[in-house]
Design an enzyme around this catalytic site. Structure first.
Site, PDB file in Angstrom:
ATOM      1  N   PRO A 194      -2.913  12.951  62.755  1.00  0.00           N
ATOM      2  CA  PRO A 194      -3.029  11.547  63.179  1.00  0.00           C
ATOM      3  C   PRO A 194      -1.686  10.829  63.105  1.00  0.00           C
ATOM      4  CG  PRO A 194      -4.771  12.120  61.618  1.00  0.00           C
ATOM      5  CD  PRO A 194      -3.822  13.269  61.629  1.00  0.00           C
ATOM      6  N   GLY A 195      -1.436   9.985  64.090  1.00  0.00           N
ATOM      7  CA  GLY A 195      -0.244   9.140  64.067  1.00  0.00           C
ATOM      8  C   GLY A 195       1.021   9.766  64.582  1.00  0.00           C
ATOM      9  N   THR A 196       0.930  10.949  65.195  1.00  0.00           N
ATOM     10  CA  THR A 196       2.149  11.623  65.649  1.00  0.00           C
ATOM     11  C   THR A 196       2.551  11.235  67.068  1.00  0.00           C
ATOM     12  OG1 THR A 196       0.756  13.534  66.203  1.00  0.00           O
ATOM     13  CG2 THR A 196       1.953  13.613  64.121  1.00  0.00           C
ATOM     14  N   GLY A 197       1.748  10.449  67.769  1.00  0.00           N
ATOM     15  CA  GLY A 197       2.151   9.950  69.079  1.00  0.00           C
ATOM     16  C   GLY A 197       1.501  10.636  70.254  1.00  0.00           C
ATOM     17  N   LYS A 198       0.311  11.190  70.066  1.00  0.00           N
ATOM     18  CA  LYS A 198      -0.361  11.890  71.176  1.00  0.00           C
ATOM     19  C   LYS A 198      -0.758  10.901  72.277  1.00  0.00           C
ATOM     20  CE  LYS A 198      -3.436  13.555  68.310  1.00  0.00           C
ATOM     21  NZ  LYS A 198      -2.839  13.137  67.027  1.00  0.00           N
ATOM     22  N   THR A 199      -1.369   9.803  71.889  1.00  0.00           N
ATOM     23  CA  THR A 199      -1.768   8.797  72.883  1.00  0.00           C
ATOM     24  C   THR A 199      -0.549   8.171  73.543  1.00  0.00           C
ATOM     25  OG1 THR A 199      -3.734   8.316  71.547  1.00  0.00           O
ATOM     26  CG2 THR A 199      -3.136   6.710  73.228  1.00  0.00           C
ATOM     27  N   HIS A 414       2.554   8.771  29.462  1.00  0.00           N
ATOM     28  CA  HIS A 414       1.914   9.638  30.461  1.00  0.00           C
ATOM     29  C   HIS A 414       2.870   9.905  31.629  1.00  0.00           C
ATOM     30  CE1 HIS A 414      -1.764  11.120  32.641  1.00  0.00           C
ATOM     31  NE2 HIS A 414      -0.975  10.866  33.675  1.00  0.00           N
ATOM     32  N   GLU A 415       3.446   8.836  32.178  1.00  0.00           N
ATOM     33  CA  GLU A 415       4.337   9.016  33.330  1.00  0.00           C
ATOM     34  C   GLU A 415       5.629   9.723  32.922  1.00  0.00           C
ATOM     35  OE1 GLU A 415       3.093   8.514  36.162  1.00  0.00           O
ATOM     36  OE2 GLU A 415       1.323   7.499  35.384  1.00  0.00           O
ATOM     37  N   HIS A 418       5.135  13.460  33.011  1.00  0.00           N
ATOM     38  CA  HIS A 418       5.247  14.025  34.361  1.00  0.00           C
ATOM     39  C   HIS A 418       6.713  14.223  34.750  1.00  0.00           C
ATOM     40  CE1 HIS A 418       1.060  13.930  35.362  1.00  0.00           C
ATOM     41  NE2 HIS A 418       0.946  12.611  35.301  1.00  0.00           N
TER      42      HIS A 418
END
Length: 613
Positions: A194-199, A414-415, A418
Site C-alpha cells: 500500500p502507498g507505493t503509487g500504483k493508482t 526498560h528502554e 533495549h
C-alpha cells in the site's frame, strides 16, 4: 436539485389552487335547512338575503347570520321576501370554464401519472443511483483534459515506469507496433505494498497517452441484488469499446477477483458471477481492440489464476517500496510546493526513512509543513522534518499523561535495557532515538533505524533482535527483582516468540529440524479455499518445534542478561539521562556507551532558560 425543487413547488401551487376552488364558498357562517329559513321569513325575522346561485347568505334582524341552500328552484321565494320587506342582494354565479372543470375532475389522475413519470425518470436518470440503474456501470470516465498527471509526477519506481512506457507509446502510435506483428498487452496488473503509487502510475499512463480513462473500484461491482455485478461489467466494457482506444483502471481488484473455489458461500455466489463475466470480457469471443485494462492490488496471492494468465493480464508490474534514491526523488516531488530552509537535504531524509512508501513520504512532508506552521516559521527546516518523522514512526506525544516517579524510572530502565543490548549484540540496527515520553499506546519507545534498505535478514541478526527485545524486561528484573517485573514487555515477548517460531518452522534455522517448512498453510476460507485444514506434522514434531523455539529464546535471553549484568553502570547512567532529558538521540547514546559525560540535546539550554524566566 433545483429541478426537483421547482417540480414540487409547481405541484404545491396547483394543489392549493384546486383546494381553494373546492372550498371557495363562505363557510364562516353556520348552515340551517331551507324550511327553517322560510319559517323565519314568514315570522318577519329576516332583514337581508344575499343570493348567489343556490346559496343564500341570511342576515337576521338580531344581526345573526347563517347560510342555507335552495334544494330546488323556488319561483315564490322572491315574492315572499319582497312581501316581508327583506332586502334582496343578488349576484350572477361565476361559471367555471369547460377547461377548468375538466382539469379539476381529472386532476387526481393527472397528479398520479405525473408522480409516476417523475419517479421513473429518477430511477433511470438518477446518476446511477436509481433502482433501474443497478446494472449500469459505476465507472467514471475522465477525458484527456481532466487528467493532468504525467510521469514527471511519479518518482521512485523507474522500473515500473519503464514497463508501462511501451503501453503509452502504443496508445500514441499503434501502427508502429502493428506493422511488425506485435500486440500490446491487453492487461497490466500492478502489484505492490500500500502507498507505493500504483493508482498514481495508472493516472500518469492515461495523462501521458491522452486517451479516455475509466476508473472504478473492485468493490463497486457487487451489491445486494443478484446479477448486478455481471451486468455492470458488461456495461463498463460496452462503454469502453465505444471510446476506444481507452484505459480501464480497476483499483483493489482483489475485491472482485479473488480465487474461486469451495470456500464459504459456495461456488455460485454473486462475486464469482462477476468474476466470470470479467474473464469473458477480457478474453472471450468478443474482441476488445484498443481497450486496455490496468488493475492494482496489494494482495496478488488471493487472485484467481484464470485472471492472471496471459491474454488477460499479460504483465505484472511490481511497484515496490522505494530505495534510498527513489525516496530522494519522491521527496523532491512533494517538496516542490513547500518553502524549504537551506539546511534541508532530501538525501539525508531519504537515508533516515528506510521502509517508507511514497504515501508515507508525502505524509512526512505534509507533517513537517504543519509543524513549521504551528511554530509560525516561514520555511520548513530539518528540525520540522525530524519531528514529523518521529511522529510518524513512534506516534504522537502524550505529554498530558501523568506518570509517577516510579513509572518514569521503570520505563527509563526498560528502554535503556533495549538500547544497551541493541548496541552490544552483533549485526543489530543502531539505536536512532529513545524516549520515555508516552507516544501512541506505549509509555516509552526505543527506535532502531537500519543504516540501509534491508533485503534479507541473517540468522545472527534475528537472534540479536530477540536478545534486544528481552532487554527491557531483563533490565526491570535485574533492578527490581522478578516479582516486580511489569507487563510492559508484553509486545516484546509476542514479537520475540513469533520471530523464534518462524526461524524454526519457516526459515530453517533449527539444527535439529533442519531446513524444512513446518508451518501450516493458513488458507482463508472466504477467499475460496477449503475450510478443512490438513495437518502437516506429527505430534512428536510439534513437540520438538516447541522445544527448539524455547531453546532459541533461552539462549538469547541468557545472553542479554549477561550483557546487562556486565554493564550496570551504563544502565544506571542511561536511566538518569532519560529521566533528565526524556528523549536522547544517537549522539547521546554514543556518549553513554563510551562512558563519557552526556552532551545536552540541541536547544536544551534555550528551553531551560525559558522555563527559568
Amino acid at each position: 436539485m433545483v429541478k426537483n425543487l421547482i417540480f414540487w413547488l409547481v405541484i404545491t401551487v396547483v394543489l392549493m389552487s384546486v383546494f381553494q376552488n373546492f372550498n371557495s364558498s363562505d363557510t364562516s357562517n353556520h348552515r340551517v335547512d331551507y324550511s327553517t329559513f322560510l319559517s323565519e321569513v314568514n315570522q318577519d325575522q329576516v332583514r337581508e338575503a344575499y343570493i348567489n346561485g343556490r346559496i343564500i347568505s341570511v342576515t337576521k334582524k338580531d344581526s345573526s347570520k347563517y347560510i342555507t341552500y335552495i334544494p330546488i328552484n323556488d319561483p315564490k321565494l322572491l315574492d315572499n321576501l319582497l312581501t316581508k320587506n327583506v332586502k334582496i342582494v343578488g349576484e350572477i354565479p361565476e361559471e367555471p370554464s369547460l377547461l377548468i372543470s375538466i382539469f379539476i375532475s381529472w386532476f387526481p389522475m393527472l397528479l398520479l401519472i405525473g408522480v409516476w413519470i417523475f419517479f421513473m425518470r429518477q430511477m433511470q436518470m438518477g446518476g446511477g443511483k436509481g433502482a433501474m440503474s443497478f446494472g449500469k456501470s459505476k465507472a467514471r470516465m475522465l477525458s484527456e483534459d481532466q487528467i493532468q498527471t504525467t510521469f514527471a509526477d511519479v518518482a521512485g519506481c523507474d522500473e515500473a515506469k519503464e514497463e508501462v512506457s511501451e503501453l503509452v507509446e502504443y496508445l500514441k502510435e499503434p501502427s508502429r507496433f502493428q506493422k511488425l506483428g506485435g500486440k500490446i498487452p491487453k492487461g497490466i496488473l500492478m502489484v505492490g505494498p500500500p502507498g507505493t503509487g500504483k493508482t498514481l502510475l495508472a493516472k500518469a499512463i492515461a495523462g501521458e497517452a491522452k486517451v479516455p480513462f475509466f476508473t472504478i473500484s473492485g468493490s463497486d461491482f457487487v451489491e445486494m441484488f443478484v446479477g448486478v455485478g455481471a451486468s455492470r461489467v458488461r456495461d463498463m466494457f460496452e462503454h469502453a469499446r465505444k471510446s476506444a482506444p481507452c484505459i480501464i483502471f480497476i483499483d483493489e481488484i482483489d475485491a472482485v477477483g479473488r480465487q474461486r473455489g469451495a470456500g464459504l458461500g459456495g461456488g455460485h455466489d454473486e462475486r464469482e458471477q462477476t468474476l466470470n463475466q470479467m474473464l469473458v470480457e477480457m478474453d472471450g469471443f468478443d474482441g476488445n481492440e484498443g481497450v486496455i485494462l490496468i488493475a492494482a492490488t496489494n494482495r496478488p496471492d488471493v487472485l484467481d489464476p484464470a485472471l492472471l494468465r496471459p491474454g488477460r493480464f499479460d504483465r505484472q508490474v511490481i511497484v515496490a517500496l522505494p530505495d534510498v534514491r527513489g525516496r530522494k526523488q519522491i521527496l523532491k516531488v512533494h517538496m516542490r510546493k513547500v518553502p524549504l530552509s537551506e539546511d534541508v537535504d532530501p538525501m539525508i531524509i531519504a537515508r533516515g526513512t528506510p521502509g517508507f512508501s511514497g504515501a508515507d513520504l508525502a505524509n512526512l512532508v505534509n507533517e513537517a509543513a504543519l509543524f513549521a506552521a504551528r511554530f509560525n516559521n516561514r520555511v520548513v527546516s530539518m528540525i520540522h522534518f525530524e519531528k514529523a518523522k518521529d511522529k510518524i514512526m513512534m506516534g504522537s506525544e502524550r505529554r498530558s499523561m501523568v506518570m509517577s516517579d516510579f513509572q518514569k524510572e521503570s520505563t527509563a530502565y526498560h528502554e535503556a535495557g533495549h538500547v544497551i543490548i541493541g548496541r552490544l549484540v552483533p549485526d543489530h540496527d543502531p539505536a536512532h532515538k529513545v524516549t520515555i515520553i508516552p507516544r501512541g499506546q506505549a509509555l516509552g519507545i526505543t527506535f532502531f533505524l537500519p543504516e540501509s534498505d534491508i533485503l534479507s535478514i541473517s540468522r545472527q541478526k534475528l537472534e540479536s533482535q530477540i536478545s534486544t527485545l528481552y532487554g527491557g524486561r531483563l533490565a526491570e528484573e535485574i533492578i527490581y527483582g522478578s516479582q516486580n517485573v511489569s507487563t510492559g514487555a508484553f509486545n516484546d515477548i509476542k514479537v520475540a516468540t513469533n520471530l523464534a517460531r518462524n526461524m524454526v518452522t519457516q526459515w530453517g534455522f533449527s539444527d535439529k529440524l533442519g531446513p524444512l517448512l513446518y508451518a501450516e498453510e493458513e488458507g482463508e476460507v472466504f477467499l475460496g479455499r477449503s475450510v478443512a485444514k490438513a495437518k502437516h506434522m506429527s505430534d512428536e514434531t510439534a513437540r520438538i518445534i516447541d522445544e527448539e523455539v524455547k531453546l532459541l529464546i533461552e539462549v538469547n535471553y541468557n545472553r542479554a542478561r549477561k550483557i546487562l549484568n556486565e554493564n550496570l553502570d551504563i544502565l544506571h547512567a542511561m536511566k538518569d539521562a532519560l529521566i533528565k532529558y526524556e528523549t536522547i538521540d544517537s549522539l547521546q547514546i554514543d556518549d553513554l556507551m563510551e562512558r563519557r559525560e552526556v552532551r545536552k540535546p540541541k536547544g536544551w539550554l534555550e528551553v531551560d532558560q525559558k522555563k527559568d524566566i
